[in-house]
Design an enzyme around this catalytic site. Structure first.
Site, PDB file in Angstrom:
ATOM      1  CE1 TYR A  99      -3.050  -6.398  -5.856  1.00 28.26           C
ATOM      2  CE2 TYR A  99      -4.851  -6.958  -7.482  1.00 28.26           C
ATOM      3  CZ  TYR A  99      -4.604  -6.265  -6.168  1.00 28.26           C
ATOM      4  OH  TYR A  99      -5.236  -5.697  -5.848  1.00 28.26           O
ATOM      5  CD  GLU A 155      -2.628  -1.724   0.071  1.00 33.82           C
ATOM      6  OE1 GLU A 155      -2.813  -0.308  -0.997  1.00 33.82           O
ATOM      7  OE2 GLU A 155      -2.342  -2.380  -0.637  1.00 33.82           O
TER       8      GLU A 155
END
Length: 623
Positions: free
Chosen positions: A390, A303
């Site tokens: 991803y 993050e």
């Protein structure tokens, strides 16, 4: 008339004619009625000289009045177009000259059908004393909170004024809490207005708000952690001293330096559907990362990396989502390489390859959603959510590291982020930037000219699999091989499982071992699943990454002793990474229990998770 070509097929707004430059939200958080009510002011710049309508995205909103430059304006809400909501068309008194701005104020309230907000009763929180609410706007759910240009191709600065009886966080820098108002009725609490400013322009999906019984503690020079008061010490101990090394590591790889001033972490209630959400200033994180052993905090490295890839440089549409998540996964692993060594970076990539395999096998290797650049016209971006952007995105970038050489590639990384900071881009912008950067490097230029870009962007299925450093996985695979031999040749195997087999491992090595075990788990007897869990402590672990994989192996083996623990885990965690695969496996093992478990817990899950699991269990029949 000049128009920009819209790049995002998942918005109903005419953002190619008008673009939002600043968004001001002024809402009261009404826990009793489970809604936000107040006003939104959008400062919009005209990109043409001729357009007299502003069209915004909206979804299940109650819009009662609109003013344009403080004068009442006509508006209409069109028919709902699934899955995008309803176009909100605002009539302007006249076309606004190109480059000039207009201010649109909307009086609005959310409704019970809002897909971005989760409202929790006190009973759903840890201390069971106060209600709680939080938002999750990615991919296109901001439009169910306020009318907006709900596209990542538009960025605006934000101001927040949020009135609540409980502490509030929003995706800006806090500027105070003031203007106390006493309770409106007996037994209720008074309210404060909490204000925040976000001076860096952000996309609509990064708009975030949370309110509840929250406390905070310092975990670094630029960082605090927020959680419920009872969990605060545990969260602080898990994260203290961990954030700043991550920040220093990534700032040694990218440019510019961290742009958001503070990096704070909000540990959400367990129903949060994702591992983390990269809301600016406050990363939202699942409580499943708080495992007591600091083994699952790589989510924070991920993050944090979004502060550059996704937030500073944003994919212009969900069709190019890999630019957010592929870059972020790549940077997360670079952080691991800096802090723990290259073998850890490769180890993480090996785990990622397994996740990629699972997603590709689920869709089918020729499915459109297994491409790097996907076609989302008329589709719901949430339906395309998987590990593919991803992991296939990571491999796209790692491919260039191998093709060009790490030193040359590392020179490009800061250039890329400096070039596109504060902007939204697509895959073709990335390609042009990379080619341009190496234009004067004969060797690199030749390699990029010969590179098959169409295959990279549009070929479904697997990317090329590189040779990873196997140092950390060898012992995992070796132990799995012993178990496989034991399972298939029970009488002739001299292998006696013992806790010392895994005593020196980090938890992710248990993850890799269990994922290997899953490849032959259906051959286990119920007794052998029990032996596996009991010997290595997997049946009692607090680490959800490990527990979920052990239980999944048990479900694959149809071992009844894992059915109820699986159902119990599904009742205490809402993270889709665990919830969706486990429901699929539980359904195959015991459909009745799977359906009962979902019906019992569906109000616990976030609306996005609930909708996805409904599709998994019932197809489209529940619509």
């Amino acid at each position: 008339m000049e128009t920009r070509t819209p790049r995002d097929p998942n918005t109903l707004s005419n953002y190619h004619n008008y673009v939002t430059r600043h968004t001001s939200l002024d809402f009261e958080i009404e826990f009793e009625r489970k809604r936000l009510v107040g006003s939104v002011v959008l400062r919009m710049e005209s990109l043409t000289d001729a357009e007299v309508d502003v069209v915004l995205d909206s979804s299940f909103l109650d819009v009662s009045a609109i003013k344009v430059d403080r004068q009442s304006a006509e508006f209409s809400i069109g028919e709902r177009i699934e899955p995008y909501g309803s176009p909100l068309t605002i009539k302007l008194p006249a076309a606004v000259p190109k480059g000039k701005t207009v201010e649109i104020e909307l009086t609005v309230a959310t409704t019970e059908k809002c897909t971005a907000l989760q409202w929790m009763e006190p009973a759903q929180t840890s201390n069971k004393k106060h209600p709680y609410m939080f938002s999750q706007c990615q991919a296109n759910h901001a439009r169910s909170v306020f009318p907006c240009q709900d596209t990542p191709d538009v960025k605006s600065t934000f101001s927040f004024a949020l009135r609540s009886p409980l502490p509030v966080l929003a995706s800006g820098l806090p500027t105070g809490a003031s203007k106390y108002q006493p309770a409106k009725k007996d037994g209720a609490s008074g309210t404060l207005k909490y204000t925040f400013e976000q001076p860096v322009a952000i996309t609509s999906y990064l708009m975030a708000v949370a309110s509840g019984d929250l406390a905070c503690a310092s975990i670094g020079p630029r960082s605090t952690v927020w959680s419920g008061p009872e969990e605060l010490l545990e969260c602080q101990q898990e994260l203290e001293g961990e954030i700043e090394p991550f920040m220093k590591a990534i700032e040694s790889i990218v440019k510019p330096t961290y742009q958001w001033t503070q990096y704070n972490v909000l540990i959400l209630p367990p129903s949060f559907p994702y591992g983390g959400m990269e809301n600016p200033v406050w990363t939202y994180a699942t409580p499943s990362i708080i495992s007591g052993d600091k083994q699952n905090i790589d989510v924070i490295a991920h993050e944090l990396s979004h502060s550059w890839s996704g937030n500073l440089v944003s994919a212009a549409s969900w069709e190019h989502f890999w630019l957010n998540e592929g870059w972020t996964t790549y940077l997360e692993r670079r952080i691991q390489g800096v802090l723990h060594g290259e073998s850890h970076r490769h180890f993480s990539a090996i785990i990622g390859w397994k996740a990629l395999e699972e997603s590709i096998e689920r869709y089918g290797a020729d499915h459109d959603f297994t491409k790097l650049v996907i076609d989302l016209k008329g589709k719901d971006p949430d339906d395309a959510f998987s590990s593919i952007p991803y992991e296939k995105g990571f491999h796209a970038l790692y491919q260039f590291e191998l093709l060009l050489g790490k030193d040359k590639w590392d020179n490009f990384i800061p250039h890329y982020f400096e070039t596109f900071k504060f902007k939204s881009i697509d895959s073709y912008d990335f390609k042009a930037c990379l080619i341009d950067f190496f234009a004067k490097d004969t060797e690199a230029n030749k390699k990029l000219a010969e590179f098959d870009w169409d295959k990279l962007f549009y070929a479904p299925g697997y990317p090329p699999k590189p040779d990873f450093d196997q140092t950390m996985v060898k012992s995992c695979y070796k132990l799995a091989d012993k178990w496989q031999y034991l399972i298939t040749n029970n009488s002739s195997s001299d292998f006696k499982p013992h806790h010392s087999d895994v005593a020196d491992w980090v938890s992710n090595q248990s993850v890799v071992f269990l994922e290997k075990v899953q490849s032959f788990a259906e051959k286990f007897s119920a007794e052998q699943i029990h032996l596996l869990g009991h010997t290595y402590g997997y049946d009692k672990t607090q680490n959800i990454e490990v527990l979920s994989r052990y239980l999944s192996a048990g479900l694959m083996a149809k071992a009844p002793e894992t059915y109820q623990p699986s159902a119990e885990l599904l009742g205490r965690i809402g993270r889709m990474k665990f919830v969706r695969p486990m429901y699929r496996l539980l359904e195959k093992a015991d459909r009745k229990l799977a359906v009962e478990t979902f019906e019992k817990n569906k109000d616990f899950y976030h609306p996005i998770c609930r909708s996805m699991v409904e599709k998994d269990l019932f197809g489209d029949e529940k619509k």
